[in-house]
Enzyme design. Structure first.
Site, PDB file in Angstrom:
ATOM      1  N   CYS A 113       0.816  -1.231   0.000  1.00  0.00           N
ATOM      2  CA  CYS A 113       0.000   0.000   0.000  1.00  0.00           C
ATOM      3  C   CYS A 113       0.845   1.275   0.000  1.00  0.00           C
ATOM      4  O   CYS A 113       0.319   2.368  -0.204  1.00  0.00           O
ATOM      5  CB  CYS A 113      -0.945   0.011   1.197  1.00  0.00           C
ATOM      6  SG  CYS A 113      -1.996  -1.426   1.243  1.00  0.00           S
ATOM      7  N   HIS A 253      -3.125   7.209   3.069  1.00  0.00           N
ATOM      8  CA  HIS A 253      -3.594   5.933   2.529  1.00  0.00           C
ATOM      9  C   HIS A 253      -4.968   5.655   3.113  1.00  0.00           C
ATOM     10  O   HIS A 253      -5.211   5.851   4.301  1.00  0.00           O
ATOM     11  CB  HIS A 253      -2.599   4.829   2.912  1.00  0.00           C
ATOM     12  CG  HIS A 253      -3.107   3.455   2.607  1.00  0.00           C
ATOM     13  ND1 HIS A 253      -3.678   3.135   1.402  1.00  0.00           N
ATOM     14  CD2 HIS A 253      -3.149   2.313   3.351  1.00  0.00           C
ATOM     15  CE1 HIS A 253      -4.044   1.870   1.416  1.00  0.00           C
ATOM     16  NE2 HIS A 253      -3.740   1.346   2.584  1.00  0.00           N
ATOM     17  N   ASN A 284     -10.356   0.240   0.363  1.00  0.00           N
ATOM     18  CA  ASN A 284      -8.889   0.236   0.374  1.00  0.00           C
ATOM     19  C   ASN A 284      -8.411  -0.302  -0.973  1.00  0.00           C
ATOM     20  O   ASN A 284      -8.597  -1.481  -1.271  1.00  0.00           O
ATOM     21  CB  ASN A 284      -8.408  -0.655   1.526  1.00  0.00           C
ATOM     22  CG  ASN A 284      -6.890  -0.711   1.635  1.00  0.00           C
ATOM     23  OD1 ASN A 284      -6.175  -0.293   0.726  1.00  0.00           O
ATOM     24  ND2 ASN A 284      -6.394  -1.251   2.742  1.00  0.00           N
TER      25      ASN A 284
HETATM   26  O1  UT7 Z   1      -3.878  -1.241   3.659  1.00  0.00           O
HETATM   27  C1  UT7 Z   1      -2.886  -1.797   4.436  1.00  0.00           C
HETATM   28  C2  UT7 Z   1      -3.128  -1.755   5.849  1.00  0.00           C
HETATM   29  N1  UT7 Z   1      -4.416  -2.295   6.240  1.00  0.00           N
HETATM   30  C3  UT7 Z   1      -4.981  -1.758   7.296  1.00  0.00           C
HETATM   31  O2  UT7 Z   1      -4.477  -0.780   7.789  1.00  0.00           O
HETATM   32  C4  UT7 Z   1      -6.227  -2.401   7.893  1.00  0.00           C
HETATM   33  C5  UT7 Z   1      -6.128  -2.315   9.398  1.00  0.00           C
HETATM   34  N2  UT7 Z   1      -7.182  -2.952  10.153  1.00  0.00           N
HETATM   35  C6  UT7 Z   1      -8.477  -2.537  10.172  1.00  0.00           C
HETATM   36  O3  UT7 Z   1      -8.848  -1.643   9.442  1.00  0.00           O
HETATM   37  C7  UT7 Z   1      -9.414  -3.161  11.172  1.00  0.00           C
HETATM   38  O4  UT7 Z   1      -8.669  -3.940  12.091  1.00  0.00           O
HETATM   39  C8  UT7 Z   1     -10.513  -4.053  10.530  1.00  0.00           C
HETATM   40  C9  UT7 Z   1     -11.522  -3.171   9.803  1.00  0.00           C
HETATM   41  C10 UT7 Z   1      -9.893  -5.048   9.583  1.00  0.00           C
HETATM   42  C11 UT7 Z   1     -11.293  -4.805  11.626  1.00  0.00           C
HETATM   43  O5  UT7 Z   1     -11.803  -3.908  12.591  1.00  0.00           O
HETATM   44  P1  UT7 Z   1     -11.612  -4.194  14.135  1.00  0.00           P
HETATM   45  O6  UT7 Z   1     -12.321  -3.144  14.857  1.00  0.00           O
HETATM   46  O7  UT7 Z   1     -10.128  -4.326  14.368  1.00  0.00           O
HETATM   47  O8  UT7 Z   1     -12.394  -5.544  14.343  1.00  0.00           O
HETATM   48  P2  UT7 Z   1     -11.830  -6.930  14.893  1.00  0.00           P
HETATM   49  O9  UT7 Z   1     -10.956  -7.576  13.877  1.00  0.00           O
HETATM   50  O10 UT7 Z   1     -11.309  -6.740  16.276  1.00  0.00           O
HETATM   51  O11 UT7 Z   1     -13.167  -7.750  14.991  1.00  0.00           O
HETATM   52  C12 UT7 Z   1     -14.191  -7.424  15.925  1.00  0.00           C
HETATM   53  C13 UT7 Z   1     -15.339  -8.372  15.744  1.00  0.00           C
HETATM   54  C14 UT7 Z   1     -14.921  -9.838  15.741  1.00  0.00           C
HETATM   55  O12 UT7 Z   1     -15.928 -10.574  16.390  1.00  0.00           O
HETATM   56  P3  UT7 Z   1     -15.714 -11.081  17.910  1.00  0.00           P
HETATM   57  O13 UT7 Z   1     -14.502 -11.954  17.863  1.00  0.00           O
HETATM   58  O14 UT7 Z   1     -15.506  -9.824  18.706  1.00  0.00           O
HETATM   59  O15 UT7 Z   1     -16.990 -11.791  18.197  1.00  0.00           O
HETATM   60  C15 UT7 Z   1     -14.930 -10.214  14.278  1.00  0.00           C
HETATM   61  O16 UT7 Z   1     -15.182 -11.579  14.050  1.00  0.00           O
HETATM   62  O17 UT7 Z   1     -15.972  -8.148  14.488  1.00  0.00           O
HETATM   63  C16 UT7 Z   1     -16.070  -9.369  13.756  1.00  0.00           C
HETATM   64  N3  UT7 Z   1     -15.998  -9.078  12.336  1.00  0.00           N
HETATM   65  C17 UT7 Z   1     -17.071  -8.755  11.607  1.00  0.00           C
HETATM   66  N4  UT7 Z   1     -18.372  -8.640  11.920  1.00  0.00           N
HETATM   67  C18 UT7 Z   1     -19.221  -8.270  10.946  1.00  0.00           C
HETATM   68  C19 UT7 Z   1     -14.889  -9.043  11.548  1.00  0.00           C
HETATM   69  N5  UT7 Z   1     -15.241  -8.707  10.295  1.00  0.00           N
HETATM   70  C20 UT7 Z   1     -16.585  -8.520  10.311  1.00  0.00           C
HETATM   71  C21 UT7 Z   1     -17.532  -8.146   9.323  1.00  0.00           C
HETATM   72  N6  UT7 Z   1     -18.828  -8.035   9.683  1.00  0.00           N
HETATM   73  N7  UT7 Z   1     -17.167  -7.874   8.056  1.00  0.00           N
END
Ligand code: UT7
Length: 333
Positions: A113, A253, A284
């Site tokens: 990225c 980004h 993204n």
């Molecule tokens: O481009 C290069 C760099 N990339 C980035 O910078 C991306 C960086 N990361 C992020 O943007 C975020 O970490 C994400 C958007 C990928 C995820 O957000 P988060 O707030 O970190 O969520 P999480 O991974 O901690 O997940 C929280 C909950 C989980 O459920 P439990 O375990 O708490 O029950 C996930 O299973 O949300 C769940 N979850 C979803 N729920 C509904 C994960 N994806 C989804 C989804 N819909 N699409």
């Protein structure tokens, strides 16, 4: 020494729009979750028969046409992508052929990225040193080709698209005032695609095991992204001896609106509405995201002579980088 300027920009976005409502039908997710956790509402998806080189070539063509630059004046094409048409030859060579820019030097770079800023740094070095007069930097990504649309934790995030900028020694445009780059290979496995390289060449097992899809530990990547984009941006300001107060726009980004807002908070002198955002409509797009945002910002016509823009990006590797661009009208010394 010459001073490089971005004298033209161009973009290409595929027509097909993938909305949060569409994703709700594909995986266990909701518009509410996607918007609140990422800020994304929709993203563009390339056609099956539309490849990274096709999108890059259209963005490049639009970039050159915007200033009536004859194609034979392009000396070099640098393409940043993590979704090349082939492992080899380079996507830059395929773009050269589509543009019919015979003889221009061509190569790809891989900085995920952060690819736009890495490629810009090379173009700047060529132009500043007088090696080349006109360098085309093209970013293009068909991320939909490596996204697992059964994995809700990644499939909602990514979109396809291409951007191009012409870096030149002459012409009105954005002078590349400073660039800072960095990387840390220790965390390579937090965001990567395990299959397809020499370690896991394609086989029935790699396909069945889903190794040809990108994998990300989102939470971990999130923390690093905020820290690294902030520190690269601040280092870049320091090198250029430019005060945060004198920056007109930050163009980050577009990985997640929460990452962008966290960075905005770390620049207390810059109003939040001066952080440029496209994440809600394109998601993204990896290395294309900064170029897409920059093109849009410039076409809105809100950047005046001597104003500074601050680009900052972060990606797999990890890689990160920042650049200060200063709008200049008139001759370059
Ligand atoms: O481009 C290069 C760099 N990339 C980035 O910078 C991306 C960086 N990361 C992020 O943007 C975020 O970490 C994400 C958007 C990928 C995820 O957000 P988060 O707030 O970190 O969520 P999480 O991974 O901690 O997940 C929280 C909950 C989980 O459920 P439990 O375990 O708490 O029950 C996930 O299973 O949300 C769940 N979850 C979803 N729920 C509904 C994960 N994806 C989804 C989804 N819909 N699409």
């Amino acid at each position: 020494m010459k001073k490089s300027r971005i004298i033209a920009t161009g973009v290409y976005l595929p027509e097909k729009v993938l909305t949060n409502a569409d994703l709700e039908k594909m995986v266990d997710t909701s518009d509410e979750w996607i918007v609140s956790r990422t800020g994304m509402k929709e993203r563009r998806i390339a056609r099956d028969d539309e490849y990274t080189s096709d999108m890059g070539a259209i963005a490049a063509e639009r970039c050159l046409e915007s200033i009536d630059m004859p194609k034979d004046k392009v000396d070099c094409i640098i393409t940043a992508t993590l979704t090349p048409d082939y492992t080899f030859p380079s996507t830059a060579c395929l773009i050269q052929n589509k543009l019919k820019v015979k003889g221009a030097a061509c190569f790809d770079i891989q900085a995920a990225c952060t690819g736009f800023i890495y490629a810009l740094s090379i173009a700047k070095a060529y132009v500043d040193s007088g090696t080349y007069k006109n360098v085309l930097v093209v970013t293009s990504e068909k991320l939909s080709s490596i996204v697992d649309y059964t994995d809700r934790s990644t499939c909602v995030l990514f979109g396809d698209g291409a951007s191009a900028v012409l870096v030149s020694a002459e012409g009105d445009g954005l002078e590349v005032t400073s660039i800072c780059l960095g990387a840390d290979g220790e965390q390579a496995d937090l965001l990567y695609m395990p299959g397809g390289g020499c370690r896991n060449p394609a086989s029935h097992e790699t396909v069945e095991g889903g190794l040809h899809f990108l994998k990300m530990s989102g939470n971990e990547v999130f923390k690093h992204a905020v820290r690294r984009m902030e520190s690269a941006a601040k280092e870049c300001l320091e090198i250029a001896k430019i005060n945060e107060k004198d920056v007109s726009w930050i163009v980050p980004h577009q990985a997640n609106v929460r990452i962008i807002d966290a960075i905005a908070k770390r620049f207390e002198h810059l109003p939040a509405d001066r952080i440029y955002k496209t994440v809600h409509k394109y998601g993204n797009t990896s290395c294309s995201s900064v170029g897409l945002a920059l093109d849009e910002l410039m076409k809105e016509g809100n950047v005046s002579n001597n104003e500074h823009l601050l680009l900052t990006a972060f990606g797999s590797g990890f890689t990160w980088g920042a650049s200060i661009l200063t709008y200049k009208k008139g001759n370059v010394s």
